[in-house]
Design a protein around this motif. Structure first.
Motif, short mmCIF file in Angstrom:
data_model
loop_
_atom_site.label_atom_id
_atom_site.label_comp_id
_atom_site.label_asym_id
_atom_site.label_seq_id
_atom_site.Cartn_x
_atom_site.Cartn_y
_atom_site.Cartn_z
N CYS A 206 101.51 -0.89 49.45
CA CYS A 206 101.54 -0.24 48.07
C CYS A 206 100.48 -0.87 47.34
CB CYS A 206 102.70 0.01 47.39
SG CYS A 206 103.95 1.00 48.64
N LYS A 207 99.92 -0.31 46.43
CA LYS A 207 98.86 -0.69 45.43
C LYS A 207 99.11 -0.28 44.09
CE LYS A 207 96.51 -2.63 48.44
NZ LYS A 207 96.31 -4.06 48.74
N VAL A 208 98.93 -0.78 43.10
CA VAL A 208 99.27 -0.53 41.58
C VAL A 208 97.84 -0.18 41.01
CG1 VAL A 208 100.27 -1.53 39.38
CG2 VAL A 208 101.51 -2.07 41.59
N ILE A 209 97.74 0.69 40.21
CA ILE A 209 96.64 1.02 39.79
C ILE A 209 96.72 1.65 38.29
CG2 ILE A 209 94.54 2.84 39.78
CD1 ILE A 209 95.13 3.09 42.78
N ILE A 210 95.87 1.22 37.22
CA ILE A 210 96.27 1.58 35.99
C ILE A 210 95.14 2.51 35.31
CG2 ILE A 210 97.67 -0.43 35.36
CD1 ILE A 210 95.15 -1.81 34.08
N SER A 211 95.46 3.06 34.40
CA SER A 211 94.45 4.00 33.62
C SER A 211 93.04 3.11 32.88
CB SER A 211 94.92 4.79 32.62
OG SER A 211 95.61 4.08 31.47
N PRO A 212 92.05 3.80 32.81
CA PRO A 212 91.68 5.11 33.23
C PRO A 212 91.09 5.19 34.77
CG PRO A 212 89.71 4.12 32.23
CD PRO A 212 91.08 3.06 32.14
N SER A 213 91.97 5.99 35.44
CA SER A 213 91.74 6.10 36.84
C SER A 213 92.17 7.58 37.34
CB SER A 213 92.51 5.17 37.71
OG SER A 213 92.33 5.61 39.16
N PRO B 12 97.21 8.98 35.02
CA PRO B 12 98.52 8.17 34.70
C PRO B 12 98.17 6.98 33.97
CG PRO B 12 98.34 9.14 36.81
CD PRO B 12 97.10 9.12 36.48
N ASP B 13 99.05 6.34 33.00
CA ASP B 13 98.90 5.29 32.74
C ASP B 13 99.17 4.32 33.74
OD1 ASP B 13 98.55 5.89 30.11
OD2 ASP B 13 100.75 6.36 29.58
N ILE B 14 100.01 4.32 34.71
CA ILE B 14 99.99 3.45 35.69
C ILE B 14 100.59 4.11 36.91
CG2 ILE B 14 102.33 2.54 34.91
CD1 ILE B 14 101.61 -0.05 36.22
N TYR B 15 100.31 3.97 37.96
CA TYR B 15 100.81 4.61 39.29
C TYR B 15 100.77 3.70 40.49
CZ TYR B 15 96.11 6.14 40.32
OH TYR B 15 94.74 6.08 40.65
N ILE B 16 101.41 4.03 41.39
CA ILE B 16 101.68 3.19 42.68
C ILE B 16 101.33 4.26 43.83
CG2 ILE B 16 103.03 2.11 44.21
CD1 ILE B 16 104.78 1.01 41.93
N VAL B 17 100.42 3.80 45.00
CA VAL B 17 100.21 4.42 46.04
C VAL B 17 100.37 3.83 47.20
CG1 VAL B 17 98.03 5.83 47.31
CG2 VAL B 17 98.26 5.98 44.74
N CYS B 18 101.11 4.36 48.22
CA CYS B 18 101.54 3.55 49.18
C CYS B 18 100.68 3.86 50.60
CB CYS B 18 103.20 3.63 49.68
SG CYS B 18 103.87 2.89 48.06
N ASN B 19 100.17 5.10 50.34
CA ASN B 19 99.33 5.80 51.40
C ASN B 19 97.83 5.36 51.37
OD1 ASN B 19 97.78 7.04 53.60
ND2 ASN B 19 98.83 8.92 53.24
N LYS B 20 97.28 4.16 52.02
CA LYS B 20 95.96 3.78 51.72
C LYS B 20 94.82 5.06 51.85
CE LYS B 20 96.48 -1.03 52.06
NZ LYS B 20 96.09 -2.38 52.78
N ASP B 21 95.01 5.96 52.61
CA ASP B 21 94.06 6.95 52.71
C ASP B 21 93.75 7.77 51.55
OD1 ASP B 21 94.09 6.64 55.52
OD2 ASP B 21 95.51 8.04 56.18
N LYS B 22 94.71 7.71 50.68
CA LYS B 22 94.50 8.39 49.35
C LYS B 22 93.66 7.64 48.24
CE LYS B 22 99.13 10.72 49.47
NZ LYS B 22 100.34 10.90 48.85
N PRO C 85 100.49 10.16 43.90
CA PRO C 85 100.94 8.97 43.88
C PRO C 85 102.52 9.04 44.38
CG PRO C 85 99.76 9.26 41.97
CD PRO C 85 99.88 10.49 42.73
N ASP C 86 102.96 7.84 44.80
CA ASP C 86 104.31 7.65 45.01
C ASP C 86 105.08 7.44 43.68
OD1 ASP C 86 104.64 7.39 48.33
OD2 ASP C 86 103.03 6.47 47.43
N PHE C 87 104.64 6.73 42.83
CA PHE C 87 105.17 6.42 41.43
C PHE C 87 104.36 6.53 40.27
CE2 PHE C 87 105.56 3.35 38.19
CZ PHE C 87 106.93 3.39 37.86
N ILE C 88 104.59 7.21 39.25
CA ILE C 88 103.89 7.28 38.09
C ILE C 88 104.64 6.98 36.75
CG2 ILE C 88 102.80 8.88 36.56
CD1 ILE C 88 101.86 10.43 38.71
N ALA C 89 104.17 6.27 36.04
CA ALA C 89 104.92 5.96 34.39
C ALA C 89 103.76 6.13 33.35
CB ALA C 89 105.11 4.38 34.57
#
Length: 283
Positions: free
Chosen positions: A149-156, A170-180, A191-195
């Protein structure tokens, strides 16, 4: 029809809960909860509610200029339109495509949701502090577990689906599928998780429109963080839409990690007070 559109039409035409109840056949209690923001409707309920608005239309707003104009009239704003309808001649908000979004000027931050463009204001320092502290905690915890899983923050940019005109930041999100995230320009897929950290200008969009989009696009977990109320509302979409409420005095676990990873909002609160004082809630 989206719930956000129904709410705009409700305000525009002055509909009461009773009107919606009678026209849709949905119970008064459910109508009050849905339009009061207490609950997010299921697809079937949303379809039934749409019947109450089937004969109502938004005012036609046609572009008059071919160049980008950041201004907009108070009338258009009151109908929920963003200041982008004048950017592309012949189109009104609700008709924009992903290609239109990609042609926006580089100095313009916006989100495209179901063909509508919403301008993003510059975030406050309090907002950015919360995101930075939260992202740091999550990244360190995930790195220790050595997972994918990777944590990514805005702007993205996140393109939730290839089938609909929607790109969000999203302000912050987590993606666990690297293909995405193979495309370095934007994330393709849910994403799997968004805040989201809400502000006065994004409160309705984050708590209603985005809540619906995330729930039905396959996002597994969504947090709404309110620095004004020092609250965190946690939605577990893969767990019977379970909802939990926490404060800035709590340690909040991530359901997508079986509660084995968490964010300590006590540390975030201490950092906010140390930087901005007790008045940070008013900033």
């Amino acid at each position: 029809m989206l719930l956000s559109e129904m709410k705009e039409l409700k305000a525009l035409y002055g509909l009461s809960y009773k009107d919606i109840c009678e026209k849709s056949g949905v119970s008064m209690g459910t109508v009050q909860k849905v339009f009061g923001g207490v609950t997010s409707p299921r697809a079937k309920t949303l379809e039934e509610l749409s019947k109450a608005f089937s004969d109502l239309k938004f005012p036609e707003v046609v572009a008059e200029q071919s160049s980008y104009n950041p201004g907009t009239s108070a009338k258009k704003q009151s109908y929920g339109y963003s200041p982008f309808e004048e950017w592309i001649p012949g189109k009104r908000n609700g008709e924009y495509t992903i290609d239109d979004y990609l042609k926006l000027p580089d100095d313009v931050r916006a989100e495209l949701i179901d063909g509508r463009l919403y301008k993003l204001e510059a975030p406050s320092n309090v907002h950015q502090t919360i995101i930075l502290e939260m992202a740091t905690q999550l990244k360190n915890s995930i790195r220790k577990r050595k997972g994918p899983c990777k944590v990514i923050i805005s702007p993205s940019d996140v393109e939730l689906s290839e089938e609909e005109p929607t790109i969000i930041q999203p302000d912050i999100y987590i993606v666990c599928n690297k293909d995405k995230i193979k495309d370095a320009k934007r994330t393709r897929g849910n994403p799997d998780f968004i805040a989201e950290v809400i502000s006065v200008s994004t409160r309705i969009k984050d708590k209603r429109l985005k809540l619906y989009k995330y729930a039905y696009s396959g996002v597994r977990e969504y947090w709404i963080i309110d620095p004004f109320k020092e609250s965190i509302i946690k939605y577990e979409f893969e767990n019977d839409d379970n909802i939990s409420i926490y404060s800035f005095d709590d340690i909040v676990p991530l359901s997508i990690y079986q509660n084995k990873i968490s964010v300590d909002f006590r540390d975030i609160k201490a950092e906010l007070i140390d930087t901005y004082g007790d008045s940070y809630r008013e900033l």
